[in-house]
Design a protein around this motif. Sequence first.
Motif, PDB file in Angstrom:
ATOM      1  N   LEU A   1      58.384 -78.466 -72.725  1.00 46.03           N
ATOM      2  CA  LEU A   1      57.746 -78.856 -71.466  1.00 46.03           C
ATOM      3  C   LEU A   1      58.568 -78.413 -70.261  1.00 46.03           C
ATOM      4  O   LEU A   1      58.014 -77.938 -69.262  1.00 46.03           O
ATOM      5  N   ARG A   2      59.891 -78.556 -70.331  1.00 47.50           N
ATOM      6  CA  ARG A   2      60.746 -78.136 -69.214  1.00 47.50           C
ATOM      7  C   ARG A   2      60.624 -76.637 -68.954  1.00 47.50           C
ATOM      8  O   ARG A   2      60.774 -76.190 -67.823  1.00 47.50           O
ATOM      9  N   ALA A   3      60.338 -75.877 -69.979  1.00 47.87           N
ATOM     10  CA  ALA A   3      60.210 -74.426 -69.820  1.00 47.87           C
ATOM     11  C   ALA A   3      58.960 -74.029 -69.043  1.00 47.87           C
ATOM     12  O   ALA A   3      58.864 -72.885 -68.565  1.00 47.87           O
ATOM     13  N   GLN A   4      58.021 -74.924 -68.883  1.00 51.25           N
ATOM     14  CA  GLN A   4      56.764 -74.631 -68.182  1.00 51.25           C
ATOM     15  C   GLN A   4      56.942 -74.806 -66.674  1.00 51.25           C
ATOM     16  O   GLN A   4      56.200 -75.513 -66.015  1.00 51.25           O
ATOM     17  N   LYS A   5      57.946 -74.153 -66.091  1.00 49.90           N
ATOM     18  CA  LYS A   5      58.260 -74.306 -64.666  1.00 49.90           C
ATOM     19  C   LYS A   5      57.583 -73.212 -63.851  1.00 49.90           C
ATOM     20  O   LYS A   5      57.396 -72.093 -64.320  1.00 49.90           O
ATOM     21  N   ALA A   6      57.305 -73.548 -62.606  1.00 51.77           N
ATOM     22  CA  ALA A   6      56.733 -72.567 -61.682  1.00 51.77           C
ATOM     23  C   ALA A   6      57.794 -71.569 -61.219  1.00 51.77           C
ATOM     24  O   ALA A   6      57.461 -70.470 -60.789  1.00 51.77           O
ATOM     25  N   ASP A   7      59.066 -71.942 -61.308  1.00 53.35           N
ATOM     26  CA  ASP A   7      60.161 -71.077 -60.880  1.00 53.35           C
ATOM     27  C   ASP A   7      61.312 -71.265 -61.865  1.00 53.35           C
ATOM     28  O   ASP A   7      61.997 -72.288 -61.836  1.00 53.35           O
TER      29      ASP A   7
ATOM     30  N   ALA B   1      64.158 -70.036 -61.892  1.00 50.92           N
ATOM     31  CA  ALA B   1      65.484 -70.068 -61.277  1.00 50.92           C
ATOM     32  C   ALA B   1      65.905 -71.488 -60.900  1.00 50.92           C
ATOM     33  O   ALA B   1      67.083 -71.741 -60.674  1.00 50.92           O
ATOM     34  N   VAL B   2      64.967 -72.415 -60.835  1.00 49.04           N
ATOM     35  CA  VAL B   2      65.274 -73.804 -60.514  1.00 49.04           C
ATOM     36  C   VAL B   2      65.747 -74.493 -61.793  1.00 49.04           C
ATOM     37  O   VAL B   2      65.036 -74.513 -62.793  1.00 49.04           O
ATOM     38  N   THR B   3      66.952 -75.042 -61.743  1.00 48.00           N
ATOM     39  CA  THR B   3      67.500 -75.709 -62.924  1.00 48.00           C
ATOM     40  C   THR B   3      66.801 -77.054 -63.144  1.00 48.00           C
ATOM     41  O   THR B   3      66.119 -77.566 -62.249  1.00 48.00           O
ATOM     42  N   ASP B   4      67.011 -77.621 -64.310  1.00 51.59           N
ATOM     43  CA  ASP B   4      66.421 -78.932 -64.608  1.00 51.59           C
ATOM     44  C   ASP B   4      66.944 -79.992 -63.639  1.00 51.59           C
ATOM     45  O   ASP B   4      66.180 -80.845 -63.176  1.00 51.59           O
TER      46      ASP B   4
ATOM     47  N   THR C   1      57.077 -76.210 -49.279  1.00 47.03           N
ATOM     48  CA  THR C   1      57.333 -75.246 -50.361  1.00 47.03           C
ATOM     49  C   THR C   1      57.854 -75.960 -51.603  1.00 47.03           C
ATOM     50  O   THR C   1      57.446 -75.648 -52.730  1.00 47.03           O
ATOM     51  N   GLY C   2      58.749 -76.916 -51.402  1.00 51.26           N
ATOM     52  CA  GLY C   2      59.273 -77.698 -52.527  1.00 51.26           C
ATOM     53  C   GLY C   2      58.198 -78.532 -53.182  1.00 51.26           C
ATOM     54  O   GLY C   2      58.110 -78.608 -54.415  1.00 51.26           O
ATOM     55  N   ALA C   3      57.344 -79.153 -52.376  1.00 52.03           N
ATOM     56  CA  ALA C   3      56.240 -79.956 -52.917  1.00 52.03           C
ATOM     57  C   ALA C   3      55.290 -79.079 -53.726  1.00 52.03           C
ATOM     58  O   ALA C   3      54.835 -79.481 -54.809  1.00 52.03           O
ATOM     59  N   ALA C   4      55.018 -77.881 -53.230  1.00 43.93           N
ATOM     60  CA  ALA C   4      54.122 -76.964 -53.954  1.00 43.93           C
ATOM     61  C   ALA C   4      54.723 -76.563 -55.297  1.00 43.93           C
ATOM     62  O   ALA C   4      54.001 -76.466 -56.296  1.00 43.93           O
ATOM     63  N   LEU C   5      56.045 -76.344 -55.325  1.00 42.94           N
ATOM     64  CA  LEU C   5      56.697 -75.988 -56.590  1.00 42.94           C
ATOM     65  C   LEU C   5      56.589 -77.130 -57.587  1.00 42.94           C
ATOM     66  O   LEU C   5      56.296 -76.912 -58.769  1.00 42.94           O
ATOM     67  N   VAL C   6      56.808 -78.360 -57.125  1.00 45.43           N
ATOM     68  CA  VAL C   6      56.696 -79.527 -58.013  1.00 45.43           C
ATOM     69  C   VAL C   6      55.279 -79.642 -58.547  1.00 45.43           C
ATOM     70  O   VAL C   6      55.062 -79.817 -59.759  1.00 45.43           O
ATOM     71  N   GLU C   7      54.296 -79.539 -57.670  1.00 40.83           N
ATOM     72  CA  GLU C   7      52.904 -79.685 -58.092  1.00 40.83           C
ATOM     73  C   GLU C   7      52.478 -78.582 -59.057  1.00 40.83           C
ATOM     74  O   GLU C   7      51.776 -78.847 -60.039  1.00 40.83           O
ATOM     75  N   GLU C   8      52.914 -77.343 -58.819  1.00 39.47           N
ATOM     76  CA  GLU C   8      52.573 -76.249 -59.727  1.00 39.47           C
ATOM     77  C   GLU C   8      53.252 -76.428 -61.080  1.00 39.47           C
ATOM     78  O   GLU C   8      52.649 -76.179 -62.127  1.00 39.47           O
TER      79      GLU C   8
ATOM     80  N   ARG D   1      52.804 -77.862 -66.813  1.00 40.96           N
ATOM     81  CA  ARG D   1      53.212 -78.719 -67.928  1.00 40.96           C
ATOM     82  C   ARG D   1      52.019 -79.480 -68.500  1.00 40.96           C
ATOM     83  O   ARG D   1      51.853 -79.560 -69.714  1.00 40.96           O
ATOM     84  N   ASP D   2      51.196 -80.025 -67.612  1.00 42.72           N
ATOM     85  CA  ASP D   2      49.979 -80.707 -68.069  1.00 42.72           C
ATOM     86  C   ASP D   2      49.039 -79.711 -68.742  1.00 42.72           C
ATOM     87  O   ASP D   2      48.387 -80.047 -69.740  1.00 42.72           O
ATOM     88  N   GLY D   3      48.975 -78.495 -68.204  1.00 40.23           N
ATOM     89  CA  GLY D   3      48.124 -77.459 -68.800  1.00 40.23           C
ATOM     90  C   GLY D   3      48.564 -77.081 -70.204  1.00 40.23           C
ATOM     91  O   GLY D   3      47.737 -76.740 -71.048  1.00 40.23           O
ATOM     92  N   TRP D   4      49.855 -77.124 -70.456  1.00 44.57           N
ATOM     93  CA  TRP D   4      50.353 -76.838 -71.790  1.00 44.57           C
ATOM     94  C   TRP D   4      50.049 -78.002 -72.732  1.00 44.57           C
ATOM     95  O   TRP D   4      49.627 -77.808 -73.872  1.00 44.57           O
ATOM     96  N   LEU D   5      50.246 -79.224 -72.259  1.00 42.73           N
ATOM     97  CA  LEU D   5      50.139 -80.398 -73.129  1.00 42.73           C
ATOM     98  C   LEU D   5      48.701 -80.848 -73.370  1.00 42.73           C
ATOM     99  O   LEU D   5      48.360 -81.264 -74.493  1.00 42.73           O
ATOM    100  N   THR D   6      47.848 -80.769 -72.372  1.00 43.20           N
ATOM    101  CA  THR D   6      46.488 -81.320 -72.479  1.00 43.20           C
ATOM    102  C   THR D   6      45.693 -80.769 -73.658  1.00 43.20           C
ATOM    103  O   THR D   6      45.124 -81.552 -74.431  1.00 43.20           O
ATOM    104  N   PRO D   7      45.623 -79.453 -73.861  1.00 41.22           N
ATOM    105  CA  PRO D   7      44.843 -78.974 -75.015  1.00 41.22           C
ATOM    106  C   PRO D   7      45.446 -79.373 -76.356  1.00 41.22           C
ATOM    107  O   PRO D   7      44.719 -79.578 -77.330  1.00 41.22           O
TER     108      PRO D   7
END
Length: 136
Positions: free
Chosen positions: A18-24, A26-29, A92-99, A104-110
């Motif tokens: 799930l952590r790997a499903q990041k929008a960026d 380069a942003v660490t956990d 910009t930070g809020a958009a990164l969090v939301e994406e 992550r939800d897109g990976w898990l939901t199906p």
Amino acid sequence: MTDATDLRIAVNRLSRTLRAQKADAAVTDAQFSALARLHRDGAMTLAELSRQDGVTPPSMTRTVAVLLERGLVSKGSHDDDRRKVVLGATPTGAALVEETRRRRDGWLTPRLAALTPAERATLADATEIMRRLAQS
């Protein structure tokens, strides 16, 4: 393996995926955790952010420095004490969090949808139990 070992391995593998499903990438956990907390909980001081994220202030200072440099977090003045600095997520930070959350939800939901109703009910129960374990 013990039950504790099996659970730990399964939780770690799912968490890593799930952590790997990041929008960026380069942003660490640690950076994402701080940014997501600011986005979710609103602006706060570095001390508050450190305490809530469970890290030392020097560690959070390094994390926030990168987020500030990348324009994901902004600094402002505290309403009650002008000597204090308040941190908040930028648009910009809020958009990164939301994406990232969307991915992550897109990976898990199906994957959840492919489970039987009984398996989903079991996971719902396990979610509450794991939440309690994490808070203990």
